[in-house]
Write a protein that holds these residues in place. Sequence first.
Motif, short mmCIF file in Angstrom:
data_model
loop_
_atom_site.label_atom_id
_atom_site.label_comp_id
_atom_site.label_asym_id
_atom_site.label_seq_id
_atom_site.Cartn_x
_atom_site.Cartn_y
_atom_site.Cartn_z
N GLY A 67 -2.59 -3.11 1.36
CA GLY A 67 -2.25 -1.72 1.64
C GLY A 67 -3.25 -1.05 2.58
N SER A 89 -2.23 -2.91 6.06
CA SER A 89 -1.14 -2.04 6.53
C SER A 89 -1.66 -0.89 7.38
N GLU A 90 -2.82 -0.36 7.01
CA GLU A 90 -3.37 0.75 7.78
C GLU A 90 -3.94 0.27 9.11
N LEU A 99 4.82 -5.48 -1.33
CA LEU A 99 3.62 -4.78 -1.81
C LEU A 99 3.80 -4.29 -3.24
N ILE A 153 -2.45 -2.12 10.80
CA ILE A 153 -1.21 -2.23 11.58
C ILE A 153 -0.78 -0.83 12.05
N THR A 212 1.03 -9.59 4.49
CA THR A 212 1.37 -8.28 5.03
C THR A 212 1.58 -8.36 6.55
N SER A 224 7.89 4.96 7.18
CA SER A 224 6.59 4.29 6.94
C SER A 224 5.65 5.19 6.15
N ALA A 246 4.26 4.40 2.41
CA ALA A 246 2.80 4.29 2.19
C ALA A 246 2.37 5.24 1.09
N ALA A 299 5.32 -7.38 8.16
CA ALA A 299 5.45 -6.04 8.74
C ALA A 299 6.45 -6.01 9.89
N LEU A 341 8.49 -5.19 3.53
CA LEU A 341 7.05 -5.11 3.25
C LEU A 341 6.80 -4.31 1.97
N TYR A 342 7.51 -3.19 1.84
CA TYR A 342 7.35 -2.38 0.63
C TYR A 342 7.69 -3.21 -0.62
N HIS A 402 -8.02 2.81 6.34
CA HIS A 402 -8.43 1.42 6.56
C HIS A 402 -9.90 1.22 6.15
#
Length: 219
Positions: free
Chosen positions: A126, A130-131, A113, A133, A196, A47, A51, A200, A109-110, A169
């Motif tokens: 993103g 994602s942050e 994105l 999550i 997203t 992950s 990211a 995820a 997910l990647y 975030h």
Amino acid sequence: MNSHEFVAQLVEEMDRLFAQLGETDTLESESEGKVDVVTLLRLALKSELEASELAGSWMSTTPEVEAKMALAAQCGDEMRHYALISDRLVELGQDLSGFDALADGHSPLYQYLRGLRTTVERIAAGPFASEAIAQIRNAQFVNFCRQVGDSKTADLYVDIIQPEEAHHHLLGRQVLEKYATTPELQELAAAAARNTLAIADELRNLAAKTTGVHNIPVS
Ligand SMILES: [Fe+2]
Ligand SMILES: [Fe+2]
């Protein structure tokens, strides 16, 4: 709706979704039921790497300077998290020589994105979603580490990693508040955030529990 109201509404929508999670749901989803510290740390390496790669790849093709700053900071932070987690795994007796976090390829997910082209979509999916999550997942992981007596791994997350994910975030939220100013841009941002949440790995267990945000089709 102004951009601040829009973002506040998206945050509420995410919080409602997260409120349905059982206390180890993200960990069970992510590890397909293999909930142990070493497995979860190894998954975290993937992950963090994804990211960092995404933030780095977006940085050069996202024109707004505030967004560039958020992405550049995130790119470096996630790679540092990767190093800290690797060090912890070695302390726990794991041999990481020859380990390739991406041996099984990038996550779904990647892949999603990577296809996003506009600033509001990238930032909504993103740093913003994602942050968020990541923070929920890490909070569950910290509780789990404490339950099994691994306070050193828990402290690494509480003291260093978690505050930085929260900061990512927050930066995402600020960029959205600045740029998601029209109905069209808000629609793009909301769809990217919802997709997203739907894709995820950490939220897979929610699919069976929820209707609403979670069944929005992935484009
Ligand atoms: Fe991270
Ligand atoms: Fe992060």
